[in-house]
Design an enzyme around this catalytic site. Structure first.
Site, PDB file in Angstrom:
ATOM      1  N   CYS A   1      58.527  44.387  58.452  1.00 39.38           N
ATOM      2  CA  CYS A   1      57.515  45.231  57.821  1.00 39.38           C
ATOM      3  C   CYS A   1      56.153  45.160  58.509  1.00 39.38           C
ATOM      4  O   CYS A   1      55.320  46.046  58.317  1.00 39.38           O
ATOM      5  CB  CYS A   1      57.365  44.862  56.354  1.00 39.38           C
ATOM      6  SG  CYS A   1      58.872  45.073  55.384  1.00 39.38           S
TER       7      CYS A   1
ATOM      8  N   HIS B   1      50.348  47.366  53.737  1.00 40.08           N
ATOM      9  CA  HIS B   1      51.790  47.536  53.659  1.00 40.08           C
ATOM     10  C   HIS B   1      52.177  47.803  52.209  1.00 40.08           C
ATOM     11  O   HIS B   1      51.682  47.157  51.288  1.00 40.08           O
ATOM     12  CB  HIS B   1      52.469  46.266  54.173  1.00 40.08           C
ATOM     13  CG  HIS B   1      53.947  46.225  53.951  1.00 40.08           C
ATOM     14  ND1 HIS B   1      54.775  47.295  54.211  1.00 40.08           N
ATOM     15  CD2 HIS B   1      54.754  45.232  53.487  1.00 40.08           C
ATOM     16  CE1 HIS B   1      56.020  46.967  53.917  1.00 40.08           C
ATOM     17  NE2 HIS B   1      56.038  45.723  53.480  1.00 40.08           N
TER      18      HIS B   1
ATOM     19  N   ASN C   1      59.330  50.882  49.698  1.00 38.43           N
ATOM     20  CA  ASN C   1      59.005  50.094  50.886  1.00 38.43           C
ATOM     21  C   ASN C   1      59.782  50.644  52.077  1.00 38.43           C
ATOM     22  O   ASN C   1      60.995  50.471  52.172  1.00 38.43           O
ATOM     23  CB  ASN C   1      59.362  48.623  50.636  1.00 38.43           C
ATOM     24  CG  ASN C   1      59.016  47.724  51.803  1.00 38.43           C
ATOM     25  OD1 ASN C   1      58.641  48.181  52.877  1.00 38.43           O
ATOM     26  ND2 ASN C   1      59.150  46.423  51.612  1.00 38.43           N
TER      27      ASN C   1
END
Length: 361
Positions: free
Chosen positions: A111, A249, A279
């Protein structure tokens, strides 16, 4: 000193939506259960490859910058879910774009991948090795989910975002960064049996599982991102109050809110789009950046602060000073191939396989 101005940006989100209500038809969950714990309402499911998502985001970023693919010196594809490991996914993007003189490689920091990629691309420009670099964050995580496990299956979605960075004499682009990894905790966010450690000819083909220890990840994510954001602000000599927009994020709304609280920043200074997309790993930051620009939340000279964490546990932060232009020079009219299936229909065979495997465990 050479700087690396962001001159183009673009995103690609597949059209098929998988809502929380959809998920409640295949597992024991509800919209209230998912949304209250994560902030997520829906996510996208891709009907095309990861490189196809990356390519369309790249085409839109190139049009925005007023560039041809042949002018690129480098392509960095940040992804943990490439369509192929050999050859890399970036070479498929190069081929599709016709960026024949560009050096290309994949970068896997999960990520945190886009923040890592932006840092590497900036360094390539600042050292004079390259003049124009395309940095992409793209993921197709729905291909790896175990749809029998709601603790992870509800979290992730597919998408891509990209930026063009170009050499500039004016102070702009990435002006401070801090990267790191909490490797001692790498097992708490882990996809076992994925890679060359996977036993060949075993009865696990087609099934992937996330080891995901949510509470421990939350704690380490907040600490890692908090330390990284403090470091980049100190590096640049910028106070938290001078940051115009935080682009974090998009993993969990609670993590985002905790990060903002640590910085004493009001939520109206934070870009949040996790509700629509979930996500998307390395793609969350560039997608959020594109949408912040579309919404007029980025002004010439704005200070943007981004922070991310991911499997590894990688972490990082980046401080960007925006340049003069906040609107595209041109638009790309390309679209993904039409999708005739719903999000539920796209995952139906995987759901059946995961449920069967779960019953036999």
């Amino acid at each position: 000193m050479t700087f690396s101005n962001i001159t183009g940006w673009g995103k690609c989100l597949p059209p098929a939506v998988l809502s929380n209500d959809d998920l409640s038809t295949i597992m024991e969950t509800s919209d209230e259960w998912i949304h209250s714990r994560t902030g997520i309402k829906a996510r996208r499911v891709s009907h095309v490859s990861c490189s196809a998502l990356a390519t369309l985001a790249a085409r839109r970023a190139l049009a925005c910058a007023g560039l041809e693919a042949s002018q690129l010196d480098g392509i960095i594809l940040a992804t943990a879910t490439p369509g192929t490991l050999v050859p890399n996914g970036a070479s498929a993007v190069q081929q599709a774009l016709g960026a024949h003189k560009a050096a290309v490689f994949d970068l896997n920091a999960a990520c945190t991948g886009f923040v890592y990629g932006l840092s590497v691309g900036t360094a390539l420009v600042q050292t004079g090795m390259m003049k124009r670099v395309l940095v992409i964050g793209a993921e197709r995580l729905t291909k790896l989910l175990d749809w029998a496990k709601r603790d992870t299956a509800v979290l992730f979605g597919d998408g891509a975002g990209a930026v063009i960075i170009e050499a500039s004499e004016r102070e702009s682009g990435l002006i401070a960064n801090k990267l790191g990894c909490d490797g001692e905790a790498r097992e708490i966010l882990h996809i076992p049996d994925f890679g060359t450690d996977r036993e060949r000819f075993a009865e696990i083909d087609g099934l992937f599982a996330f080891n995901f220890e949510g509470q421990e990840i939350f704690k380490r994510a907040v600490r890692g991102m908090g330390e990284a954001t403090g470091a980049v602000l100190a590096q640049a000599g910028i106070t938290p109050e001078q940051v115009d927009l935080i682009v974090p994020h998009q993993a969990n709304l609670r993590i985002i809110e905790t990060l903002a609280k640590r910085m004493d920043a009001p939520m109206d200074k934070v870009m949040v789009n996790i509700a629509q997309y979930g996500n998307t790993s390395a793609a969350t930051v560039p997608i959020a950046l594109c949408e912040a620009l579309e919404q007029g939340r980025v002004k010439p000279g704005s200070y943007l602060l981004s922070a991310a964490f991911g499997a590894g546990l990688t972490w990082g932060a980046a401080l960007i000073k925006w340049g003069d232009r906040v609107t595209p020079l041109a638009q790309c009219d390309d679209e993904l191939p039409p999708c005739q299936q719903t999000g539920l229909e796209l995952i139906a065979s995987a759901v059946a396989g995961c449920q069967q495997a779960d019953r036999s465990r």
